[in-house]
Enzyme design. Structure first.
Site, PDB file in Angstrom:
ATOM      1  N   SER A 192       0.853  -1.189   0.000  1.00 10.48           N
ATOM      2  CA  SER A 192       0.000   0.000   0.000  1.00 10.48           C
ATOM      3  C   SER A 192       0.890   1.240   0.000  1.00 10.48           C
ATOM      4  CB  SER A 192      -0.944  -0.020   1.208  1.00 10.48           C
ATOM      5  OG  SER A 192      -1.851   1.054   1.151  1.00 10.48           O
ATOM      6  N   THR A 193       0.819   2.067   1.032  1.00 11.96           N
ATOM      7  CA  THR A 193       1.617   3.288   1.074  1.00 11.96           C
ATOM      8  C   THR A 193       3.103   2.966   0.956  1.00 11.96           C
ATOM      9  OG1 THR A 193      -0.037   4.212   2.571  1.00 11.96           O
ATOM     10  CG2 THR A 193       2.031   5.426   2.346  1.00 11.96           C
ATOM     11  N   HIS A 242      -2.600  -1.004  -3.406  1.00 11.05           N
ATOM     12  CA  HIS A 242      -3.722  -0.083  -3.227  1.00 11.05           C
ATOM     13  C   HIS A 242      -3.486   1.182  -4.056  1.00 11.05           C
ATOM     14  CE1 HIS A 242      -4.296  -2.028   1.011  1.00 11.05           C
ATOM     15  NE2 HIS A 242      -4.789  -2.788   0.037  1.00 11.05           N
ATOM     16  N   MET A 280      -0.109   1.237   5.170  1.00  9.79           N
ATOM     17  CA  MET A 280      -0.867   1.512   6.380  1.00  9.79           C
ATOM     18  C   MET A 280      -2.056   0.567   6.464  1.00  9.79           C
ATOM     19  SD  MET A 280      -2.689   5.114   5.352  1.00  9.79           S
ATOM     20  CE  MET A 280      -3.689   5.292   3.884  1.00  9.79           C
ATOM     21  N   ASP A 332      -4.621  -4.636   5.965  1.00 14.39           N
ATOM     22  CA  ASP A 332      -4.979  -5.505   4.855  1.00 14.39           C
ATOM     23  C   ASP A 332      -3.884  -6.542   4.616  1.00 14.39           C
ATOM     24  OD1 ASP A 332      -6.411  -6.533   2.734  1.00 14.39           O
ATOM     25  OD2 ASP A 332      -5.573  -5.110   1.279  1.00 14.39           O
TER      26      ASP A 332
END
Length: 364
Positions: A181-182, A208, A305, A308
């Site tokens: 993600s991030t 993401h 973050m 997930d």
């Protein structure tokens, strides 16, 4: 602690709206605004903000070049704001190479009158950015203080291939599944291109990102890699040595289908409700692999973050599969891997630079 933010956008309206959105949070204070990249560089040096929100497309000096100056002269966490068009999508991905922490897609072009729809996302990503250690992005070594594509559209999902009426069985092939993600686009560029061309397993990835950007990400990784990298499409038959990235705004599952009398593992896409606040969701992908691959799954959870991937990793572990997590030192945001580690699900915790070699080791 108050987070001091500099808002940069060439539109006076957008500067005002973004400033108002941020100021609604008591932990955030807007200490200044800038109308273009040149103005931004000067104000970052003078005001020393904790975070900068930076528009991509601006006159005089655009966001990408301004970002380069900022990270070179006065490293500061930067969150890019971008509209989705062919030029901006590619520039946004370039921004990760220049040192951007994250990006936010404006919902309807450069002048987004409905930007209030993403107010919570703007505030959250600014807070996350304020906690990022820029040394992990290769910056602040000497200082103190995260291919063109068509305009946004729905994917053309063809008719579903009929499911195999035979009972599902375990594939005798291994599979590699990655979640990020991030900070993920940069992390994936450190992992996927380092995988050997003779990697004889399919690779499935959830990163993401909004719709549209995953196509550019896949194209960039494909150019850098020995493996073939593509944005996954409905009905894609998984092949060894091919990397499938879940398209933005679509959950991706792997299912078995009967194709020409042969049972194959194929991509299935859907727009079911978000899980963990995201779509695509790594948990959904991971869980879909369990009844098909069982102990032959190797999952990797990289920077990001939230949580997930953890529930899916638990299902993979119960089936006898293995899990690798990126360590805290190299994560831009130690969220997703942290939850996996805290739940005792990680078989190997390694730094980002060692992830690809650990994958090869564990697969062999």
């Amino acid at each position: 602690m108050t987070i001091n933010v500099l808002v940069v956008d060439d539109s006076a309206l957008m500067r005002k709206v973004i400033s108002d959105i941020l100021s609604e949070d008591q932990e955030i204070r807007v200490i200044g605004t800038a109308r273009n990249g040149l103005d931004a560089v000067e104000k970052v040096e003078r005001l020393k903000p904790d975070v900068v929100t930076l528009d991509v497309e601006m006159p005089t000096l655009d966001g990408l070049h301004a970002l380069g100056y900022i990270m070179s002269e006065c490293p500061t966490p930067v969150v890019m704001l971008t509209a989705l068009d062919p030029k901006s999508a590619e520039r946004t991905l370039n921004a990760f190479e220049y040192g951007a922490v994250d990006f936010i897609q404006k919902p309807s072009g450069n002048i987004s009158l409905n930007i209030m729809d993403i107010a919570d996302e703007i505030r959250l990503k600014v807070k996350i950015a304020s906690r990022v250690d820029l040394k992990k992005l290769g910056f602040m070594e000497e200082h103190v203080n995260s291919r063109g594509i068509p305009a946004k559209k729905q994917l053309d999902i063809p008719a579903k291939i009929p499911e195999d009426p035979k009972r599902k069985h375990f594939s005798n092939q291994k599979i590699l599944a990655i979640a990020s993600s991030t900070g993920g686009p940069r992390a994936l560029e450190q992992v996927v291109p380092k995988l050997p061309g003779d990697l004889k397993v399919p690779v499935v990835i959830v990163q993401h990102m909004p719709a549209g950007f995953t196509a550019s990400l896949a194209q960039r990784l494909d150019m850098q890699s020995q493996l073939t990298v593509c944005e996954a499409k409905e009905g894609d038959v998984l092949e060894p040595g091919v990397v499938y990235i879940a398209p933005g705004n679509y959950h991706m599952e792997i299912v078995q289908k009967n194709i020409s009398g042969r049972t194959s593992e194929v991509v299935s896409l859907n727009q079911n409700p978000r899980e963990q606040g995201v779509r695509p969701c790594a948990n959904i992908l991971f869980k879909s692999l369990v009844p098909l691959y069982g102990q032959n799954i190797l999952a990797v959870v990289l920077t990001g973050m939230g949580a997930d991937g953890a529930d899916g990793a638990e299902e993979i572990k119960k089936a006898g599969g293995k899990v690798i997590t990126e360590d805290e030192r190299s994560c831009v945001v130690y969220g997703m891997p942290k939850v996996v580690v805290q739940r005792g699900l990680s078989d190997s915790i390694v730094s980002l630079e060692r992830v690809s070699s650990e994958i090869v080791h564990m697969l062999r």
